[in-house]
Scaffold this motif. Sequence first.
Motif, PDB file in Angstrom:
ATOM      1  N   VAL A 276      44.284  36.658  51.865  1.00 54.36           N
ATOM      2  CA  VAL A 276      43.402  35.587  51.390  1.00 54.36           C
ATOM      3  C   VAL A 276      43.632  34.323  52.231  1.00 54.36           C
ATOM      4  O   VAL A 276      42.696  33.669  52.670  1.00 54.36           O
ATOM      5  N   GLU A 277      44.886  34.024  52.505  1.00 54.21           N
ATOM      6  CA  GLU A 277      45.181  32.855  53.359  1.00 54.21           C
ATOM      7  C   GLU A 277      44.520  32.988  54.721  1.00 54.21           C
ATOM      8  O   GLU A 277      44.090  32.013  55.325  1.00 54.21           O
ATOM      9  N   ALA A 278      44.435  34.220  55.215  1.00 58.48           N
ATOM     10  CA  ALA A 278      43.830  34.449  56.528  1.00 58.48           C
ATOM     11  C   ALA A 278      42.305  34.510  56.450  1.00 58.48           C
ATOM     12  O   ALA A 278      41.650  34.650  57.469  1.00 58.48           O
ATOM     13  N   GLY A 279      41.754  34.442  55.245  1.00 54.73           N
ATOM     14  CA  GLY A 279      40.294  34.362  55.129  1.00 54.73           C
ATOM     15  C   GLY A 279      39.613  35.591  54.574  1.00 54.73           C
ATOM     16  O   GLY A 279      38.394  35.710  54.664  1.00 54.73           O
ATOM     17  N   VAL A 280      40.369  36.527  54.009  1.00 53.46           N
ATOM     18  CA  VAL A 280      39.724  37.712  53.451  1.00 53.46           C
ATOM     19  C   VAL A 280      38.765  37.289  52.323  1.00 53.46           C
ATOM     20  O   VAL A 280      39.036  36.330  51.599  1.00 53.46           O
ATOM     21  N   ASP A 281      37.633  37.951  52.221  1.00 46.49           N
ATOM     22  CA  ASP A 281      36.597  37.536  51.276  1.00 46.49           C
ATOM     23  C   ASP A 281      36.661  38.277  49.951  1.00 46.49           C
ATOM     24  O   ASP A 281      36.298  37.740  48.915  1.00 46.49           O
ATOM     25  N   ILE A 282      37.051  39.546  50.017  1.00 47.31           N
ATOM     26  CA  ILE A 282      36.992  40.410  48.839  1.00 47.31           C
ATOM     27  C   ILE A 282      38.307  41.192  48.740  1.00 47.31           C
ATOM     28  O   ILE A 282      38.819  41.668  49.763  1.00 47.31           O
ATOM     29  N   ILE A 283      38.840  41.329  47.519  1.00 44.73           N
ATOM     30  CA  ILE A 283      40.008  42.183  47.319  1.00 44.73           C
ATOM     31  C   ILE A 283      39.701  43.224  46.238  1.00 44.73           C
ATOM     32  O   ILE A 283      38.892  42.969  45.347  1.00 44.73           O
ATOM     33  N   ASP A 284      40.336  44.364  46.340  1.00 43.09           N
ATOM     34  CA  ASP A 284      40.135  45.444  45.374  1.00 43.09           C
ATOM     35  C   ASP A 284      41.281  45.427  44.366  1.00 43.09           C
ATOM     36  O   ASP A 284      42.454  45.501  44.755  1.00 43.09           O
ATOM     37  N   THR A 285      40.939  45.335  43.088  1.00 48.19           N
ATOM     38  CA  THR A 285      41.970  45.260  42.050  1.00 48.19           C
ATOM     39  C   THR A 285      41.576  46.147  40.870  1.00 48.19           C
ATOM     40  O   THR A 285      40.420  46.540  40.757  1.00 48.19           O
ATOM     41  N   ALA A 286      42.565  46.417  40.013  1.00 45.84           N
ATOM     42  CA  ALA A 286      42.296  47.243  38.832  1.00 45.84           C
ATOM     43  C   ALA A 286      42.642  46.440  37.585  1.00 45.84           C
ATOM     44  O   ALA A 286      43.645  45.708  37.566  1.00 45.84           O
ATOM     45  N   ILE A 287      41.842  46.590  36.539  1.00 41.40           N
ATOM     46  CA  ILE A 287      42.128  45.887  35.286  1.00 41.40           C
ATOM     47  C   ILE A 287      43.539  46.267  34.837  1.00 41.40           C
ATOM     48  O   ILE A 287      43.959  47.428  35.005  1.00 41.40           O
ATOM     49  N   SER A 288      44.303  45.304  34.265  1.00 39.12           N
ATOM     50  CA  SER A 288      45.756  45.459  34.124  1.00 39.12           C
ATOM     51  C   SER A 288      46.255  46.797  33.558  1.00 39.12           C
ATOM     52  O   SER A 288      47.191  47.369  34.125  1.00 39.12           O
ATOM     53  N   PRO A 289      45.655  47.359  32.477  1.00 39.78           N
ATOM     54  CA  PRO A 289      46.260  48.602  31.957  1.00 39.78           C
ATOM     55  C   PRO A 289      46.194  49.768  32.944  1.00 39.78           C
ATOM     56  O   PRO A 289      46.954  50.728  32.822  1.00 39.78           O
ATOM     57  N   PHE A 290      45.304  49.692  33.928  1.00 40.63           N
ATOM     58  CA  PHE A 290      45.206  50.741  34.949  1.00 40.63           C
ATOM     59  C   PHE A 290      45.619  50.216  36.322  1.00 40.63           C
ATOM     60  O   PHE A 290      45.156  50.705  37.347  1.00 40.63           O
ATOM     61  N   SER A 291      46.541  49.235  36.334  1.00 38.68           N
ATOM     62  CA  SER A 291      46.972  48.670  37.609  1.00 38.68           C
ATOM     63  C   SER A 291      48.417  49.054  37.884  1.00 38.68           C
ATOM     64  O   SER A 291      49.110  49.593  37.026  1.00 38.68           O
ATOM     65  N   GLY A 292      48.863  48.758  39.109  1.00 43.70           N
ATOM     66  CA  GLY A 292      50.254  48.982  39.484  1.00 43.70           C
ATOM     67  C   GLY A 292      50.522  50.410  39.910  1.00 43.70           C
ATOM     68  O   GLY A 292      49.644  51.273  39.849  1.00 43.70           O
ATOM     69  N   GLY A 293      51.736  50.663  40.360  1.00 42.99           N
ATOM     70  CA  GLY A 293      52.109  52.008  40.817  1.00 42.99           C
ATOM     71  C   GLY A 293      51.196  52.476  41.933  1.00 42.99           C
ATOM     72  O   GLY A 293      50.910  51.730  42.867  1.00 42.99           O
ATOM     73  N   THR A 294      50.695  53.686  41.812  1.00 45.26           N
ATOM     74  CA  THR A 294      49.836  54.221  42.873  1.00 45.26           C
ATOM     75  C   THR A 294      48.421  53.640  42.832  1.00 45.26           C
ATOM     76  O   THR A 294      47.609  53.929  43.690  1.00 45.26           O
ATOM     77  N   SER A 295      48.130  52.820  41.816  1.00 51.42           N
ATOM     78  CA  SER A 295      46.818  52.173  41.710  1.00 51.42           C
ATOM     79  C   SER A 295      46.813  50.825  42.439  1.00 51.42           C
ATOM     80  O   SER A 295      47.721  50.526  43.211  1.00 51.42           O
ATOM     81  N   GLN A 296      45.778  50.022  42.162  1.00 54.33           N
ATOM     82  CA  GLN A 296      45.697  48.682  42.758  1.00 54.33           C
ATOM     83  C   GLN A 296      46.476  47.683  41.895  1.00 54.33           C
ATOM     84  O   GLN A 296      46.773  47.971  40.733  1.00 54.33           O
ATOM     85  N   PRO A 297      46.792  46.483  42.453  1.00 50.96           N
ATOM     86  CA  PRO A 297      47.392  45.436  41.626  1.00 50.96           C
ATOM     87  C   PRO A 297      46.383  44.904  40.599  1.00 50.96           C
ATOM     88  O   PRO A 297      45.185  45.136  40.723  1.00 50.96           O
ATOM     89  N   ALA A 298      46.869  44.178  39.602  1.00 52.31           N
ATOM     90  CA  ALA A 298      46.042  43.812  38.447  1.00 52.31           C
ATOM     91  C   ALA A 298      45.035  42.714  38.761  1.00 52.31           C
ATOM     92  O   ALA A 298      45.371  41.692  39.364  1.00 52.31           O
ATOM     93  N   THR A 299      43.816  42.948  38.291  1.00 49.15           N
ATOM     94  CA  THR A 299      42.718  41.992  38.431  1.00 49.15           C
ATOM     95  C   THR A 299      43.091  40.621  37.863  1.00 49.15           C
ATOM     96  O   THR A 299      42.993  39.602  38.551  1.00 49.15           O
ATOM     97  N   GLU A 300      43.530  40.607  36.583  1.00 50.00           N
ATOM     98  CA  GLU A 300      43.745  39.319  35.913  1.00 50.00           C
ATOM     99  C   GLU A 300      44.874  38.521  36.563  1.00 50.00           C
ATOM    100  O   GLU A 300      44.808  37.291  36.647  1.00 50.00           O
ATOM    101  N   THR A 301      45.909  39.229  37.025  1.00 58.08           N
ATOM    102  CA  THR A 301      47.052  38.538  37.644  1.00 58.08           C
ATOM    103  C   THR A 301      46.619  37.833  38.923  1.00 58.08           C
ATOM    104  O   THR A 301      46.971  36.683  39.175  1.00 58.08           O
ATOM    105  N   LEU A 302      45.826  38.535  39.733  1.00 58.27           N
ATOM    106  CA  LEU A 302      45.376  37.928  40.985  1.00 58.27           C
ATOM    107  C   LEU A 302      44.406  36.790  40.726  1.00 58.27           C
ATOM    108  O   LEU A 302      44.446  35.768  41.418  1.00 58.27           O
TER     109      LEU A 302
END
Length: 462
Positions: free
Chosen positions: A221-247
């Motif tokens: 994001v600091e380098a200018g990325v526009d979009i990130i892929d995240t997963a809603i918290s109960p389905f985040s972490g581990g082999t999934s994506q990091p949590a939407t709400e946290t980011l």
Amino acid sequence: MARKVQFVETVLRDANQSLIATRLPYEKFEPILQTIDQAGYYAVECWGGATFDVCLRYLNEDPWERLRKIRAKVPNTKLQMLLRGQNVLGYAHYPDDFVKLFVKKAVDNGMDIIRIFDALNDVNNLKVAMEATVNAGAIASGTISYTTSPVHTHKKYVQMVKELKEMGASTICIKDMAGIMGPQEAYDMVSAIKDAVPGMPIDLHTHSTTGLAFMTYLKAVEAGVDIIDTAISPFSGGTSQPATETLAYALRQLGYQVDLNDEATKKIADHFKVVRDQFVADGTLMPKSMATDTQCLTYQIPGGMLSNLLSQLKQMNALDRFDEALAETPKVRADMGYPPLVTPTSQMVGVQAVTNVLQGERYKKVSKEIKAYCRGEYGRTPAPIDPEVRKKILGDEQPIAGRYADTLEPVVEKTREKLGDLAKCDEDVLSYIAFPNLAEKFLEERKAREENVATYSIVECG
Ligand code: CO
């Protein structure tokens, strides 16, 4: 004005695929779709990858019907799918007529964004799908399968972005399927692409597997990325994506504009907490999938590949050879011209490494997939295949010079005729070409059901 960072919600596809082997049936998320539509996501990834296969194989769902139902309940947010270039949703290359019709029908049935990648980053394997996407009026997201090797330089990645732009990509996705991209690499790579192709929106996709993901997204994001892929918290972490709400929380605190509706994301999280607990209770969601695994960083190979190596050796009663097989893996990858390790190359390289170790002689035995790979059937390799290895595998046979799909006969018309009235629409024909056995069973069962209730059953194809 604060710079905006947008979010792709992955719970319906990648999080579902990574944590519970894509076993989420439509009914389990249907009640929350309207809330998802109001949450302010840039897009919802909901189709493609393994969803199509699993719908037919395990869930007794028509994947096309699932897409239409999602579209009806999510009219305002872009829907996104993942497509394996010339492999579409399968593991081998398909003829162009199938690729074109598949893409067209995906868009007709409601898809907005098609994220198109190739396991070898060979743009020749992306061309037909990219063109078909643009022709159908959808957003083509040209994708880089991220990996590290002596031949994977920023210069090469930037070159690939330029080629994807030429082909009509309106966004670029950097796909770190193994979660091995570190924060500094993300910063440098996003900066390099932004410098070389200004104005091209970049989406970064990673997994939490190694624990790097939050840091990697932050630096991207600091380098200018526009979009990130995240997963809603109960389905985040581990082999999934990091949590939407946290980011969302962290990025707002840092002064970025995040257009997510917190009330909506809370409702989505509440819904999926209940769903997650059901999958924990029945053993589908295993604690292992939620753990942080840094081994992939040490070995620079995806987590899934490590567990495949282990189970393969276990089957052969050769667990004591694990260290050797592990050491052999990067050597095989180098011999094969440093393919990114993603389906199907990860399986091919892993199996070959184990075979080399157990046979006591390298490339004494090879799979038919490795042979096809050496013949050029998967496309151009990032670096040339080691000439001696190639000779040992192919003998005097010459690899094909052009694009493998050019050698394939058209398949759609032929299949349409073959299926007759078993197929009610092109979508059925496409399902059959993609997964013949599964689709046949599904279509036969549907036909039987209809004959029982023939007086009022109408199958919609749209
Ligand atoms: Co992924």
